[in-house]
Design an enzyme around this catalytic site. Sequence first.
Site, PDB file in Angstrom:
ATOM      1  N   ARG A 102      31.709  22.866 106.101  1.00 57.36           N
ATOM      2  CA  ARG A 102      30.346  22.868 106.653  1.00 57.36           C
ATOM      3  C   ARG A 102      30.284  22.327 108.076  1.00 57.36           C
ATOM      4  O   ARG A 102      29.253  22.391 108.728  1.00 57.36           O
ATOM      5  CB  ARG A 102      29.389  22.097 105.725  1.00 57.36           C
ATOM      6  N   ASN A 140      24.051  22.163 100.525  1.00 55.94           N
ATOM      7  CA  ASN A 140      24.959  22.046 101.680  1.00 55.94           C
ATOM      8  C   ASN A 140      26.399  22.021 101.198  1.00 55.94           C
ATOM      9  O   ASN A 140      27.271  22.711 101.722  1.00 55.94           O
ATOM     10  CB  ASN A 140      24.686  20.757 102.463  1.00 55.94           C
ATOM     11  N   GLU A 182      26.477  19.877  93.239  1.00 51.45           N
ATOM     12  CA  GLU A 182      26.947  20.337  94.549  1.00 51.45           C
ATOM     13  C   GLU A 182      28.419  20.744  94.525  1.00 51.45           C
ATOM     14  O   GLU A 182      29.011  21.041  95.552  1.00 51.45           O
ATOM     15  CB  GLU A 182      26.664  19.294  95.635  1.00 51.45           C
ATOM     16  N   CYS A 206      17.785  19.727  97.267  1.00 47.00           N
ATOM     17  CA  CYS A 206      17.621  18.791  98.396  1.00 47.00           C
ATOM     18  C   CYS A 206      18.532  19.151  99.564  1.00 47.00           C
ATOM     19  O   CYS A 206      18.556  18.447 100.565  1.00 47.00           O
ATOM     20  CB  CYS A 206      17.858  17.353  97.948  1.00 47.00           C
ATOM     21  N   ARG A 237      19.855   8.098  96.329  1.00 46.38           N
ATOM     22  CA  ARG A 237      21.188   8.626  96.012  1.00 46.38           C
ATOM     23  C   ARG A 237      22.220   7.532  96.254  1.00 46.38           C
ATOM     24  O   ARG A 237      22.208   6.891  97.303  1.00 46.38           O
ATOM     25  CB  ARG A 237      21.513   9.825  96.902  1.00 46.38           C
ATOM     26  N   ARG A 282      19.272   9.210 101.453  1.00 47.00           N
ATOM     27  CA  ARG A 282      20.721   9.103 101.740  1.00 47.00           C
ATOM     28  C   ARG A 282      21.001   7.651 102.129  1.00 47.00           C
ATOM     29  O   ARG A 282      20.611   7.218 103.219  1.00 47.00           O
ATOM     30  CB  ARG A 282      21.107  10.004 102.907  1.00 47.00           C
TER      31      ARG A 282
END
Length: 592
Positions: A476, A465, A442, A513, A343, A307
């Site tokens: 979230r 997520n 995602e 991930c 990423r 990240r």
Amino acid sequence: MAQRANKGEKVFRGIPVSAGVCRGKIIVLDKASHSIEQTAIADSDISVEIGRLQKSLTDTRHQLQEVQHRIAESIGAEEARIFDAHLMVLEDPALIDEAVRVIQTEKTNAAHAFHTVAERYAKALDKVEDEFLRERASDMRDVTGRVLAHLLGQQNDVDIRHLSEPCILIAHDLTPSKTALLDRTHVLGFATDIGSRTSHTAIMARSLHIPAVVGLKTVSNELESGDYVLVDGFNGMVILNPTEQTLFEYGQLVRKQVSLEEKLREVLDQPAVTLDGHRVTLSANIEQAADTESVLNTRADGVGLFRTEYLFINRDSPPSEDEQFEAYRKVAAALKPHPVVIRTLDLGGDKFLSSLHVPTEMNPFLGWRAIRFCLQQTDVFTAQLRAILRASAEGNVKMMYPMISGLDELHQANALLNRCKDELRERNIPFDDKLEAGVMIEIPSAVLVADALAKRAPFFSIGTNDLIQYTLAVDRMNEKIAHLYEPTHPAILRLIKQTVDAARVHNVWVSVCGEMAGDPLLVPLLIGLGVDELSVTPPFLTQIKFLIRRLKLSETKALAEFALNCESPAEILSRCQAVAMSAAPSLFDTQK
Ligand code: PEP
Ligand code: MG
């Protein structure tokens, strides 16, 4: 910090987000909000209140100058300049004169007068078109909070980077940027009123390996600095003034954890292979180059998610291409020949950059986030792409784009990537021409067009997520609806299956991930659904490997088949529990 007279044990229940137990004195950071009562004052007290306001302004100025000085010394003069804007608020004659006038004409206490006037200014700034001016609203609120803390005797200026003794932090919220600053040597654990398991603050707590509980609703208001608590990050509890009996029980729980860790060490150098010979790639998620050591220590198969946002936050200007290159190169070189999946920038949502003046949005998770931001801020994006490309000459680097919703974004991102490659070629700067650029899955729309994406991307990385958040329309971050955030919802399992099926047709590698990959209860299900790789926070890696080595691929497939035909999330979860707990019961010994 005096301990409170009332020594009775009191239990607060929240959401466990980072395993472990710690106990100690607490520091309560900024309370949820200052409750500002309006009090009528006598004529004779008007000058007293004006005097108090002026003293608070002076004290706040001194406090801010001190913070500014410390930041200048420890981080740099550029970063310290952020506080110039705050200091200017304290000297704004219009604001101060108006607050004084309200005290005089409305015969009210200084805190109420100052809060009313400052909030009116902040709201007006919230509405202006100019982005820079709009940013001043948060400076205004920040400074107002400090002045009010002085007026209300709640002064609480804790420098979380440098704590003088070990302590537990309690806060209404800890943003990812604040969490990144924590003094790791002295923070034993933390607990917050809001947040959920997949908020980035929770994810950071896991990678820092410190016990944490979130979603405790009112804990920051009910506790006071100096209180003594125990934080149970296994079961999501904060216990004020734990009794001898409670401490004894926790002593036993900690001993179980220590003996489990000994057992886990036995698999450290073993591969993640099921009992019937199926190899699962087990990689690590990292947030900064400094995490490389923990990746090496856990013998991960590489980094499945780097990240990069944390390179950008807590600073006044974005990192240069060279600075980024250095961070990416360091990780790639240290882990060579293992792959490192970098990423591209995923800011927005709950991660904001002070330096890039991202405006406040109504729905930040649905807004100017990740690839959407990068495709508009192309200078920031291409600097990052060049840095990644350059690092690819020094190791096994791959990259992936977050928040891809469809083909167009992938085409646009790849076009910029090709442009960067041309630039580097012209300058004779080496890079890996075959560098793979994968896609994060995602957003539900990405799953629905996964067949098209699979023709153009070498790998998928499923970000559960966000996939769960966007599919189930469950924020979230919001602890009030955390019970609706269900990884075993049939819709989620079908989306994962659909992604895997589309990938298979085109020989595309599939990783997960998101936090699902690090949850031992859900790992058998993911393997059964056919994912090739799990990428998890380093402290979880060994236990996931321990579990995989006790599973059979055949039973995970049977579990997935059951789950895909089941309509109830709870039933699926309970079948998952049965499989995981019977394979590795010792992993679940710390549950109360
Ligand atoms: C995800 O969404 O699952 C993911 C891994 O990305 P992040 O948590 O950083 O949004
Ligand atoms: Mg995500």
